[in-house]
Design an enzyme around this catalytic site. Sequence first.
Site, short mmCIF file in Angstrom:
data_model
loop_
_atom_site.label_atom_id
_atom_site.label_comp_id
_atom_site.label_asym_id
_atom_site.label_seq_id
_atom_site.Cartn_x
_atom_site.Cartn_y
_atom_site.Cartn_z
NE ARG A 1 -1.83 1.95 3.70
CZ ARG A 1 -0.79 2.75 3.56
NH1 ARG A 1 -1.90 3.90 2.87
NH2 ARG A 1 -0.24 3.74 4.66
CE LYS B 1 8.23 7.50 6.99
NZ LYS B 1 6.49 8.03 6.12
CD GLU C 1 6.39 4.39 5.70
OE1 GLU C 1 5.91 5.80 5.28
OE2 GLU C 1 6.71 4.77 6.92
CG ASN D 1 0.39 11.87 1.60
OD1 ASN D 1 0.36 13.07 0.86
ND2 ASN D 1 1.01 12.28 2.05
#
Length: 553
Positions: free
Chosen positions: A151, A169, A241, A392
């Site tokens: 995802r 990140k 994440e 987002n």
Amino acid sequence: MFVTSNVPSPTSLLSLSFVFPQGMAFSLLERQILGIHGLLPPKVETQDIQAMRFQNNLKKMTDPLQKYIYLMGIQERNEKLFYRVLMEDIEELMPIVYTPTVGLACTHYGHIFRRPKGLFISILDKGHIRSILDNWPETDVAVIVVTDGERILGLGDLGVYGMGIPVGKLCLYTACAGIRPESCLPVVIDVGTNNETLLRDPMYMGLYQERDHSQAYDDLIDEFMEAVVDKYGQDTLIQFEDFGNHNAFRFLRKYREKYCTFNDDIQGTASVALAGLLAAQRAIGKPITEHRVLFLGAGEAALGIANLIVMAMMEKGMTQAEARNKIWMYDKHGLLVKVSLPGTVQSFLDAVNTIKPTAIIGVSGAGRLFTSDVIKVMGTLNERPIIFALSNPTNKAECTAEDAYTLTDGRCLFASGSPFGPVTLSDGRVITPGQGNNAYIFPGVALAVILSGVRHISDTVFLEAAKTLAEQLTDKELEEGRLYPPLSNIREVSVRMAVKVVEFVYSNGMAFRYPEPVDKDSFVRSTMWDTQYDSFLPDTYDWPAVSFSPKTN
């Protein structure tokens, strides 16, 4: 803790296809000692000149994806220069190295691929993960960002193409909080993809198979967690994440008491959203206990934010039941309720009219569902409506900043997940929208966790982080329409957050690194990595005059 990077040998320098770690900034003596004299142009450049060239080239580019490719290329060739330019212009470049452009880069990952970054572990490697970790050249890893690509942002299943997210990140871990880049490890776990487009794409770089949801998947994640701790230690921070909703909560519950881990989509998003609400309450003059919050979306982000809001309300004296009664959620199945409501709720607009929320928070990833009617009703119900469009990337946001401000005559308190520019109203007022970017939270929290040796990260840490972030917003910034400090200040924001979290974890018995630092501000700042070039000269010194004098009887 962090280690000082080793000075590369001339052989290793040359093995990088003449890509030198600081380019033409090597001094003449360094070039001669390292055996690279003549392999660079004669000029010895300062980092200032290199940064100017870098910035000038970026200004000539208009396409965000081309900027991303150029930036990542510089990171590969000259890491310190990359971070210097990123830190100096973080407000402009964060949307390139991270959301929204990183989402575009992920969708094109196989087509713009230049060289691998990070560690790729597939389900075919089950039983051998420790040996794969041994292949990673750095031995002192402090933080890992791992995804299975199911995802990615609001883009769905991108499989191994999701590697762009851990890489981006961790760029922010270094740029925002000064965590040493060699201590950071991006990981993608490839168990296949259900994205039919990728499975038909000859450029796709992962396993050509449907995503494995069997017990083998769980066993693979278990093995990964165990291998990380065995290799790098119990206090290694592992950030999950962009896992699918069904796995994100499951793994958080499963691992949070066994490992030093958190899920940024759940806890980081919750913390930054709560910080925005706490800032909004300053503007409105209404405590958080008097707000009614309606979510659009009921996935991991919504549940994480709701949980932290409830914690904040309970801290102010409410019971859990009272706090939960202030929270409502609407998803693709409709309004989630346990009791019947007056009237018929068949749309999100109906839900707004029925519940009369003071705040709506969009985390659906479904695009422009905060319609003009929804925004107008929020403006009718509230003098200062709170509208957070947090999905987002930008095209997935529930509304634009311009719509939110113009349809409420500039009265709303707005925040988004991806950046929007300042909005000029018809009366000439200019309002700067807030960006609820998780980068305000995770770098500072991570730095504090690493430095204090925390082994299990409680939600109270993220509650503390939210309060700390809200406190850093000045009255002037609030008057400008901001709900968060300017991104240009994010490094200082992260440092202050790290200091507060270090104080919090030591005072609450969560820290395992002793002795406890007395001056925590100095302690945190002293550990932060900087972008000044290292000297490649060996340690040289003179002996006192010594001559051979044979011993005589």
